[in-house]
Design a protein around this motif. Structure first.
Motif, PDB file in Angstrom:
ATOM      1  N   CYS A 286       0.731  -1.038   0.165  1.00  0.00           N
ATOM      2  CA  CYS A 286       0.127   0.054  -0.241  1.00  0.00           C
ATOM      3  C   CYS A 286       0.863   0.839  -0.290  1.00  0.00           C
ATOM      4  O   CYS A 286       2.230   1.443   0.594  1.00  0.00           O
TER       5      CYS A 286
ATOM      6  N   MET B  11      -0.240   4.044   1.347  1.00  0.00           N
ATOM      7  CA  MET B  11      -0.767   5.341   1.535  1.00  0.00           C
ATOM      8  C   MET B  11       0.429   5.327   3.287  1.00  0.00           C
ATOM      9  O   MET B  11       0.480   6.733   3.552  1.00  0.00           O
ATOM     10  N   GLY B  12       0.862   4.774   3.405  1.00  0.00           N
ATOM     11  CA  GLY B  12       1.862   4.580   4.800  1.00  0.00           C
ATOM     12  C   GLY B  12       1.310   5.447   5.648  1.00  0.00           C
ATOM     13  O   GLY B  12       1.864   6.101   6.855  1.00  0.00           O
ATOM     14  N   CYS B  13       0.196   4.245   6.528  1.00  0.00           N
ATOM     15  CA  CYS B  13      -0.029   5.007   7.635  1.00  0.00           C
ATOM     16  C   CYS B  13       0.629   4.671   8.996  1.00  0.00           C
ATOM     17  O   CYS B  13       0.960   2.939   8.933  1.00  0.00           O
TER      18      CYS B  13
ATOM     19  N   PHE C  30       0.403   3.923  11.913  1.00  0.00           N
ATOM     20  CA  PHE C  30       0.068   2.255  12.690  1.00  0.00           C
ATOM     21  C   PHE C  30      -0.065   0.797  12.061  1.00  0.00           C
ATOM     22  O   PHE C  30      -0.810  -0.416  12.567  1.00  0.00           O
ATOM     23  N   CYS C  31       0.366   0.942  10.940  1.00  0.00           N
ATOM     24  CA  CYS C  31      -0.273  -0.424   9.763  1.00  0.00           C
ATOM     25  C   CYS C  31       1.030  -1.312   9.681  1.00  0.00           C
ATOM     26  O   CYS C  31       1.729  -0.606   8.373  1.00  0.00           O
TER      27      CYS C  31
ATOM     28  N   THR D  73       0.995  -3.025   6.740  1.00  0.00           N
ATOM     29  CA  THR D  73       0.891  -3.648   5.347  1.00  0.00           C
ATOM     30  C   THR D  73       1.605  -1.889   5.157  1.00  0.00           C
ATOM     31  O   THR D  73       2.368  -2.124   3.768  1.00  0.00           O
ATOM     32  N   GLY D  74       1.114  -0.589   5.341  1.00  0.00           N
ATOM     33  CA  GLY D  74       1.716   0.044   5.593  1.00  0.00           C
ATOM     34  C   GLY D  74       3.759   0.246   4.672  1.00  0.00           C
ATOM     35  O   GLY D  74       4.008   1.213   4.559  1.00  0.00           O
TER      36      GLY D  74
ATOM     37  N   GLY E 219      -8.727  -5.690   3.890  1.00  0.00           N
ATOM     38  CA  GLY E 219      -7.787  -6.205   3.280  1.00  0.00           C
ATOM     39  C   GLY E 219      -5.990  -5.239   2.897  1.00  0.00           C
ATOM     40  O   GLY E 219      -6.350  -4.054   3.393  1.00  0.00           O
TER      41      GLY E 219
ATOM     42  N   GLY F 231      -4.202  -2.802   1.435  1.00  0.00           N
ATOM     43  CA  GLY F 231      -4.080  -1.554   0.587  1.00  0.00           C
ATOM     44  C   GLY F 231      -5.923  -1.002  -0.180  1.00  0.00           C
ATOM     45  O   GLY F 231      -6.167  -0.914   0.608  1.00  0.00           O
ATOM     46  N   GLU F 232      -5.190  -0.010  -0.896  1.00  0.00           N
ATOM     47  CA  GLU F 232      -6.411   1.152  -0.673  1.00  0.00           C
ATOM     48  C   GLU F 232      -7.837   0.942  -1.460  1.00  0.00           C
ATOM     49  O   GLU F 232      -6.974   1.313  -2.765  1.00  0.00           O
TER      50      GLU F 232
ATOM     51  N   CYS G 215      -9.074   5.282   3.171  1.00  0.00           N
ATOM     52  CA  CYS G 215      -8.473   6.064   4.006  1.00  0.00           C
ATOM     53  C   CYS G 215      -8.990   7.641   3.903  1.00  0.00           C
ATOM     54  O   CYS G 215      -8.093   8.209   4.728  1.00  0.00           O
TER      55      CYS G 215
HETATM   56  S1  SF4 Z   1      -3.531  -1.023   4.065  1.00  0.00           S
HETATM   57 FE1  SF4 Z   1      -5.084   0.719   4.676  1.00  0.00          FE
HETATM   58  S2  SF4 Z   1      -4.202   1.054   6.848  1.00  0.00           S
HETATM   59 FE2  SF4 Z   1      -2.490   0.407   5.721  1.00  0.00          FE
HETATM   60  S3  SF4 Z   1      -1.507   1.765   5.018  1.00  0.00           S
HETATM   61 FE3  SF4 Z   1      -2.972   1.014   3.769  1.00  0.00          FE
HETATM   62  S4  SF4 Z   1      -4.472   2.492   3.877  1.00  0.00           S
HETATM   63 FE4  SF4 Z   1      -3.225   2.914   5.492  1.00  0.00          FE
END
Ligand code: SF4
Length: 346
Positions: free
Chosen positions: A113, A115-117, A119-120, A122-123, A156, A158-159, A192
């Motif tokens: 993903c 988006m780089g959140c 706390f995540c 996957t990010g 799951g 990804g965005e 997100c």
């Molecule tokens: S999978 Fe969702 S929470 Fe995780 S970085 Fe991507 S958008 Fe953010």
């Protein structure tokens, strides 16, 4: 050798077009479609009402590949997490969550993903590529082959709205009355906060929307989710209201991860009440599940309860969502396709 076309991800109108382009008829497509999506055929030989000669020709050009299940982990609460590998070697995770009343699956939309959140899990992996609609449908079919599935959440890896074309193709298949026939109320797409044209397009499907809010003000949200610098809370609330009107859905859900000493104080609850007071929405509070090397910790149970009570007392609809599958890292924000993550917790 020419690569075969994976058929799992074509809605019926698209399948007819692809069939005609490859020398088959629309009638062939009409016969094949329910075999894939209703009878969940694994191969062309099962398609008994399609002539033998056509089946042989189909095998040359098309595939029904569902990817390979590399690992399947089971949690003590019944949650299962599968790691699926696709033909280019990329892997994604998908989760099955059984409950008393429903069986929900959580589907990935991208490998990694962008988006780089913070706390995540996957990010932290960065973005690799979008999943095709066939790879999205492969996850659904993988679980449907084993269990009756009542609900689907696109939460799951990804965005989903950054892979909107393939998301929308998959939604068309899932809502198809003659095959999967999911009700629009049983499908939830989580974002997100990608609120441009994609949200307007998504509204046409009328599916439920979950917005990852995770903070009561822009300062905290920007520190957790870089996307907030582009789409801040005010913009998100505006776009979400528009989505509700356009899609004719019931209440929108806001997801709020409770992070210890980050966004869980009484003052934060007060700020959240202020921004959501006039908004017909439900707040899903999720106590954060940490993962190895995570810089955050989850809010303590009693603090989560008082945060929730505070919201309810002021007229918001709030629930603390039960965390599922955290012993196999299947809970929210814990998905990552790295192999080191494919072990059970002690
Ligand atoms: S999978 Fe969702 S929470 Fe995780 S970085 Fe991507 S958008 Fe953010």
């Amino acid at each position: 050798m020419q690569q075969k076309i994976n058929m799992l991800g074509f809605k019926i109108s698209h399948l007819k077009k692809v069939f005609v382009e490859n020398g088959f008829s629309e009638l062939d497509a009409k016969k094949v479609f329910p075999w894939i999506h209703k009878k969940l055929a694994k191969n062309f030989d099962e398609m008994s009402d399609v002539s033998l000669a056509t089946r042989e020709k189909l095998k040359e050009k098309f595939s029904l590949s569902r990817g390979k299940c590399v690992t399947l982990l089971s949690s003590k609460d019944g949650t299962k997490k599968a790691l699926l590998e696709f033909s280019d070697g990329n892997r994604i995770e998908t989760v099955f969550i059984p409950d008393e009343k429903r069986n929900t699956i959580c589907v990935s939309s991208q490998v990694g993903c962008a988006m780089g959140c913070k706390f995540c899990h996957t990010g932290t992996q960065g973005f690799v590529r979008n999943l095709t609609s066939s790879e999205i449908m492969a996850q659904v079919i993988f679980w449907k082959d084993q269990f009756p599935i009542s609900n689907i959440v696109f939460m799951g890896m990804g965005e989903p709205l950054l892979n909107s074309e393939n998301l929308f193709e998959s939604l068309s298949i899932l809502l198809d009355k003659k095959t999967h026939n999911f009700s629009r109320n049983k499908i939830t797409v989580s974002t997100c906060g990608i609120i441009e044209d994609q949200l307007h397009e998504l509204a046409k499907f009328g599916v439920k929307l979950a917005v990852s809010l995770h903070a009561p003000n822009d300062e905290i949200r920007s520190s957790l989710m870089p996307i907030n610098r582009k789409y801040n809370i005010e913009k998100i609330l505006e776009a979400t209201k528009k989505y509700r009107d356009e899609s004719n859905t019931e209440k929108i859900t806001f997801e709020y991860l409770l992070l210890n000493n980050v966004n869980d104080s009484a003052e934060n609850a007060k700020q959240l009440i202020k921004i959501l007071r006039n908004f017909p929405a439900k707040v899903n509070l999720i106590v954060y599940n940490d993962w190895p090397d995570s810089i955050f910790k989850g809010t303590r149970r009693e603090d989560a309860n008082s945060f929730s009570m505070n919201l309810i007392k002021h007229g918001l609809r709030a629930v603390i969502r039960k965390s599922r599958g955290d012993d196999i890292f299947a809970a929210c924000g814990q998905l990552k396709s790295a192999e080191k993550n494919q072990q059970k917790r002690d």
